[in-house]
Design a protein around this motif. Sequence first.
Motif, PDB file in Angstrom:
ATOM      1  N   TYR A 108      15.483 -20.985  49.687  1.00 42.43           N
ATOM      2  CA  TYR A 108      16.234 -21.346  48.480  1.00 42.43           C
ATOM      3  C   TYR A 108      15.624 -22.561  47.797  1.00 42.43           C
ATOM      4  O   TYR A 108      15.497 -22.606  46.567  1.00 42.43           O
ATOM      5  CB  TYR A 108      17.697 -21.631  48.805  1.00 42.43           C
ATOM      6  CG  TYR A 108      18.519 -20.421  49.178  1.00 42.43           C
ATOM      7  CD1 TYR A 108      18.251 -19.169  48.635  1.00 42.43           C
ATOM      8  CD2 TYR A 108      19.573 -20.524  50.060  1.00 42.43           C
ATOM      9  CE1 TYR A 108      19.008 -18.063  48.971  1.00 42.43           C
ATOM     10  CE2 TYR A 108      20.341 -19.431  50.405  1.00 42.43           C
ATOM     11  CZ  TYR A 108      20.052 -18.202  49.860  1.00 42.43           C
ATOM     12  OH  TYR A 108      20.805 -17.111  50.192  1.00 42.43           O
ATOM     13  N   VAL A 109      15.234 -23.549  48.585  1.00 39.56           N
ATOM     14  CA  VAL A 109      14.623 -24.754  48.023  1.00 39.56           C
ATOM     15  C   VAL A 109      13.297 -24.402  47.354  1.00 39.56           C
ATOM     16  O   VAL A 109      12.998 -24.864  46.251  1.00 39.56           O
ATOM     17  CB  VAL A 109      14.426 -25.831  49.110  1.00 39.56           C
ATOM     18  CG1 VAL A 109      13.592 -26.983  48.598  1.00 39.56           C
ATOM     19  CG2 VAL A 109      15.776 -26.330  49.599  1.00 39.56           C
ATOM     20  N   GLN A 110      12.504 -23.562  48.007  1.00 39.33           N
ATOM     21  CA  GLN A 110      11.223 -23.157  47.437  1.00 39.33           C
ATOM     22  C   GLN A 110      11.428 -22.396  46.126  1.00 39.33           C
ATOM     23  O   GLN A 110      10.721 -22.654  45.141  1.00 39.33           O
ATOM     24  CB  GLN A 110      10.448 -22.280  48.416  1.00 39.33           C
ATOM     25  CG  GLN A 110       9.080 -21.890  47.899  1.00 39.33           C
ATOM     26  CD  GLN A 110       8.288 -21.065  48.892  1.00 39.33           C
ATOM     27  OE1 GLN A 110       8.780 -20.739  49.967  1.00 39.33           O
ATOM     28  NE2 GLN A 110       7.075 -20.738  48.536  1.00 39.33           N
ATOM     29  N   ILE A 111      12.388 -21.505  46.084  1.00 37.77           N
ATOM     30  CA  ILE A 111      12.682 -20.764  44.859  1.00 37.77           C
ATOM     31  C   ILE A 111      13.102 -21.720  43.746  1.00 37.77           C
ATOM     32  O   ILE A 111      12.674 -21.589  42.595  1.00 37.77           O
ATOM     33  CB  ILE A 111      13.772 -19.710  45.115  1.00 37.77           C
ATOM     34  CG1 ILE A 111      13.219 -18.588  45.980  1.00 37.77           C
ATOM     35  CG2 ILE A 111      14.329 -19.162  43.813  1.00 37.77           C
ATOM     36  CD1 ILE A 111      14.276 -17.641  46.517  1.00 37.77           C
ATOM     37  N   GLY A 112      13.920 -22.716  44.089  1.00 43.68           N
ATOM     38  CA  GLY A 112      14.362 -23.694  43.092  1.00 43.68           C
ATOM     39  C   GLY A 112      13.203 -24.494  42.534  1.00 43.68           C
ATOM     40  O   GLY A 112      13.090 -24.668  41.311  1.00 43.68           O
ATOM     41  N   PHE A 113      12.313 -24.967  43.412  1.00 47.39           N
ATOM     42  CA  PHE A 113      11.174 -25.744  42.940  1.00 47.39           C
ATOM     43  C   PHE A 113      10.206 -24.895  42.131  1.00 47.39           C
ATOM     44  O   PHE A 113       9.608 -25.370  41.167  1.00 47.39           O
ATOM     45  CB  PHE A 113      10.455 -26.425  44.100  1.00 47.39           C
ATOM     46  CG  PHE A 113      11.126 -27.683  44.559  1.00 47.39           C
ATOM     47  CD1 PHE A 113      11.416 -28.707  43.669  1.00 47.39           C
ATOM     48  CD2 PHE A 113      11.493 -27.855  45.885  1.00 47.39           C
ATOM     49  CE1 PHE A 113      12.045 -29.869  44.081  1.00 47.39           C
ATOM     50  CE2 PHE A 113      12.120 -29.016  46.320  1.00 47.39           C
ATOM     51  CZ  PHE A 113      12.396 -30.015  45.410  1.00 47.39           C
ATOM     52  N   GLU A 114      10.041 -23.621  42.499  1.00 45.46           N
ATOM     53  CA  GLU A 114       9.191 -22.734  41.718  1.00 45.46           C
ATOM     54  C   GLU A 114       9.776 -22.539  40.318  1.00 45.46           C
ATOM     55  O   GLU A 114       9.043 -22.502  39.328  1.00 45.46           O
ATOM     56  CB  GLU A 114       9.025 -21.392  42.421  1.00 45.46           C
ATOM     57  CG  GLU A 114       8.092 -21.446  43.605  1.00 45.46           C
ATOM     58  CD  GLU A 114       8.020 -20.126  44.361  1.00 45.46           C
ATOM     59  OE1 GLU A 114       8.671 -19.150  43.949  1.00 45.46           O
ATOM     60  OE2 GLU A 114       7.300 -20.091  45.375  1.00 45.46           O
ATOM     61  N   GLY A 115      11.089 -22.413  40.235  1.00 42.45           N
ATOM     62  CA  GLY A 115      11.743 -22.266  38.933  1.00 42.45           C
ATOM     63  C   GLY A 115      11.558 -23.502  38.068  1.00 42.45           C
ATOM     64  O   GLY A 115      11.260 -23.402  36.870  1.00 42.45           O
ATOM     65  N   ILE A 116      11.708 -24.679  38.672  1.00 49.12           N
ATOM     66  CA  ILE A 116      11.505 -25.930  37.935  1.00 49.12           C
ATOM     67  C   ILE A 116      10.061 -26.046  37.482  1.00 49.12           C
ATOM     68  O   ILE A 116       9.774 -26.437  36.344  1.00 49.12           O
ATOM     69  CB  ILE A 116      11.915 -27.136  38.807  1.00 49.12           C
ATOM     70  CG1 ILE A 116      13.429 -27.136  39.022  1.00 49.12           C
ATOM     71  CG2 ILE A 116      11.459 -28.448  38.179  1.00 49.12           C
ATOM     72  CD1 ILE A 116      13.900 -28.107  40.073  1.00 49.12           C
ATOM     73  N   SER A 117       9.131 -25.670  38.362  1.00 47.35           N
ATOM     74  CA  SER A 117       7.708 -25.730  38.023  1.00 47.35           C
ATOM     75  C   SER A 117       7.373 -24.781  36.875  1.00 47.35           C
ATOM     76  O   SER A 117       6.635 -25.145  35.956  1.00 47.35           O
ATOM     77  CB  SER A 117       6.865 -25.379  39.255  1.00 47.35           C
ATOM     78  OG  SER A 117       5.501 -25.338  38.926  1.00 47.35           O
ATOM     79  N   ALA A 161       9.418 -23.706  34.570  1.00 49.41           N
ATOM     80  CA  ALA A 161      10.030 -24.231  33.346  1.00 49.41           C
ATOM     81  C   ALA A 161       9.203 -25.375  32.776  1.00 49.41           C
ATOM     82  O   ALA A 161       8.978 -25.442  31.560  1.00 49.41           O
ATOM     83  CB  ALA A 161      11.458 -24.703  33.630  1.00 49.41           C
ATOM     84  N   ALA A 162       8.719 -26.264  33.627  1.00 49.84           N
ATOM     85  CA  ALA A 162       7.890 -27.375  33.161  1.00 49.84           C
ATOM     86  C   ALA A 162       6.582 -26.855  32.563  1.00 49.84           C
ATOM     87  O   ALA A 162       6.111 -27.372  31.545  1.00 49.84           O
ATOM     88  CB  ALA A 162       7.603 -28.336  34.312  1.00 49.84           C
ATOM     89  N   GLN A 163       6.002 -25.837  33.180  1.00 47.32           N
ATOM     90  CA  GLN A 163       4.765 -25.241  32.653  1.00 47.32           C
ATOM     91  C   GLN A 163       5.014 -24.630  31.278  1.00 47.32           C
ATOM     92  O   GLN A 163       4.205 -24.793  30.363  1.00 47.32           O
ATOM     93  CB  GLN A 163       4.246 -24.167  33.617  1.00 47.32           C
ATOM     94  CG  GLN A 163       2.975 -23.490  33.149  1.00 47.32           C
ATOM     95  CD  GLN A 163       1.786 -24.423  33.105  1.00 47.32           C
ATOM     96  OE1 GLN A 163       1.607 -25.225  34.009  1.00 47.32           O
ATOM     97  NE2 GLN A 163       0.988 -24.329  32.075  1.00 47.32           N
ATOM     98  N   ALA A 164       6.135 -23.943  31.117  1.00 51.07           N
ATOM     99  CA  ALA A 164       6.460 -23.324  29.837  1.00 51.07           C
ATOM    100  C   ALA A 164       6.669 -24.387  28.753  1.00 51.07           C
ATOM    101  O   ALA A 164       6.210 -24.222  27.617  1.00 51.07           O
ATOM    102  CB  ALA A 164       7.702 -22.452  29.972  1.00 51.07           C
TER     103      ALA A 164
END
Length: 58
Positions: free
Chosen positions: A31-40, A42-45
């Motif tokens: 879950y933590v990995q999925i959350g950080f991937e989502g944040i990453s 979003a930041a890339q976009a």
Amino acid sequence: MAVNSKKIAVYVLVVFALYVIITDPAKAADYVQIGFEGISDAAQAIGDFMTWIANGGE
């Protein structure tokens, strides 16, 4: 004395997070990995969008 709903929501979230970590640490890590991937992502976009704007929207 009125109970603050925000405070209750934070307590519920903390209890849920602790429950997941204690009962299934591997799933909690996922879950933590999925959350950080989502944040990453979003930041890339946002970075891509700002670059597009800086280049004049080409």
